[in-house]
Structures are given as C-alpha cells and as structure tokens.
Design a protein around this motif. Structure first.
Motif, PDB file in Angstrom:
ATOM      1  N   ARG A  24      38.874  37.255  31.302  1.00  0.00           N
ATOM      2  CA  ARG A  24      40.252  37.504  30.861  1.00  0.00           C
ATOM      3  C   ARG A  24      41.265  36.906  31.839  1.00  0.00           C
ATOM      4  O   ARG A  24      42.277  36.357  31.422  1.00  0.00           O
ATOM      5  CB  ARG A  24      40.494  38.989  30.676  1.00  0.00           C
ATOM      6  CG  ARG A  24      39.724  39.583  29.515  1.00  0.00           C
ATOM      7  CD  ARG A  24      40.114  38.911  28.205  1.00  0.00           C
ATOM      8  NE  ARG A  24      39.460  39.536  27.079  1.00  0.00           N
ATOM      9  CZ  ARG A  24      40.063  39.757  25.916  1.00  0.00           C
ATOM     10  NH1 ARG A  24      41.317  39.386  25.717  1.00  0.00           N
ATOM     11  NH2 ARG A  24      39.394  40.328  24.940  1.00  0.00           N
ATOM     12  N   LYS A  75      52.318  42.596  34.830  1.00  0.00           N
ATOM     13  CA  LYS A  75      51.961  43.054  33.477  1.00  0.00           C
ATOM     14  C   LYS A  75      50.825  42.223  32.902  1.00  0.00           C
ATOM     15  O   LYS A  75      49.905  42.758  32.287  1.00  0.00           O
ATOM     16  CB  LYS A  75      53.180  43.008  32.563  1.00  0.00           C
ATOM     17  CG  LYS A  75      54.185  44.093  32.867  1.00  0.00           C
ATOM     18  CD  LYS A  75      55.410  43.983  31.979  1.00  0.00           C
ATOM     19  CE  LYS A  75      56.433  45.028  32.395  1.00  0.00           C
ATOM     20  NZ  LYS A  75      57.685  44.903  31.653  1.00  0.00           N
ATOM     21  N   LYS A  76      50.890  40.902  33.083  1.00  0.00           N
ATOM     22  CA  LYS A  76      49.820  40.033  32.589  1.00  0.00           C
ATOM     23  C   LYS A  76      48.499  40.339  33.284  1.00  0.00           C
ATOM     24  O   LYS A  76      47.441  40.364  32.646  1.00  0.00           O
ATOM     25  CB  LYS A  76      50.178  38.562  32.800  1.00  0.00           C
ATOM     26  CG  LYS A  76      51.235  38.038  31.885  1.00  0.00           C
ATOM     27  CD  LYS A  76      51.441  36.551  32.159  1.00  0.00           C
ATOM     28  CE  LYS A  76      52.864  36.153  31.973  1.00  0.00           C
ATOM     29  NZ  LYS A  76      53.121  34.778  32.377  1.00  0.00           N
ATOM     30  N   LYS A  79      47.121  43.675  32.024  1.00  0.00           N
ATOM     31  CA  LYS A  79      46.575  43.529  30.670  1.00  0.00           C
ATOM     32  C   LYS A  79      45.240  42.799  30.691  1.00  0.00           C
ATOM     33  O   LYS A  79      44.310  43.175  29.983  1.00  0.00           O
ATOM     34  CB  LYS A  79      47.562  42.802  29.764  1.00  0.00           C
ATOM     35  CG  LYS A  79      47.031  42.651  28.333  1.00  0.00           C
ATOM     36  CD  LYS A  79      48.089  42.282  27.365  1.00  0.00           C
ATOM     37  CE  LYS A  79      47.609  42.123  25.936  1.00  0.00           C
ATOM     38  NZ  LYS A  79      46.301  42.545  25.571  1.00  0.00           N
ATOM     39  N   ASP A  83      41.919  44.427  29.310  1.00  0.00           N
ATOM     40  CA  ASP A  83      41.167  43.749  28.262  1.00  0.00           C
ATOM     41  C   ASP A  83      39.738  43.454  28.709  1.00  0.00           C
ATOM     42  O   ASP A  83      38.795  43.554  27.930  1.00  0.00           O
ATOM     43  CB  ASP A  83      41.861  42.455  27.833  1.00  0.00           C
ATOM     44  CG  ASP A  83      43.160  42.700  27.077  1.00  0.00           C
ATOM     45  OD1 ASP A  83      43.405  43.841  26.631  1.00  0.00           O
ATOM     46  OD2 ASP A  83      43.935  41.732  26.931  1.00  0.00           O
TER      47      ASP A  83
END
Length: 90
Positions: A24, A75-76, A79, A83
């Motif tokens: 990811r 934030k990325k 996430k 994920d």
C-alpha cells in the motif's frame, strides 16, 4: 536516506504483514518506497504476534521532513497502513 522503509523480523510471522503494508505504501503516498528490510530490533524480535516497523520518512533529510510534517502526507500514510492491515486480515 529518503523515503519509506518497512521492517520485519521473522519471515514466518512478520513478513506477510510487512508486505501487505508495504504494498500500500508503494502505491504512492508522497515519498518513494525503499521496500522491505530485515530489522533485528527488540520491538520486533521480542514480539510474539506478527509485527512490523514502518519508517515513514527520514527527519534527517530536509526534503522528507518538509513532506512528513504535512497533514495530507500523514493522512495518506495512515490510510495506506490501515489499508495494508485490512489486506492482511482479509
């Protein structure tokens, strides 16, 4: 050094988790991925559950530091990790 780096200790217990998260991160969060690396760190070595250590940037690198301090990068990164965890447990 620049970018992200995902550490694992045990190929049997930790590698699959580290690979899920790394996959990811590799999709692009703002810093290049440096892949997976064996890490003989106490927090990984002495953990009886699958564990990984994720370096999300190097504060010793001015460019990395300016990126990792931004809310959008954080934030990325969060996430991507979430994920990756979902992929691992799926």
């Amino acid at each position: 050094m620049s970018g992200t780096l995902t550490f694992f200790y045990s190929e049997n217990n930790d590698l699959r988790l580290a690979r899920s998260i790394e996959n990811r991160l590799r999709q692009g969060i703002g810093l290049k991925s440096n892949g997976l690396s064996f890490g003989d760190y106490h927090i990984l070595r002495e953990n009886s559950l699958p564990a990984t250590l994720v370096e999300l940037g190097f504060l010793s690198n001015r460019s990395d530091e300016s990126i990792v301090r931004t809310a959008s990068y954080q934030k990325k990164a969060a996430k991507a990790i979430a994920d990756g965890l979902a992929d691992y447990f799926d």
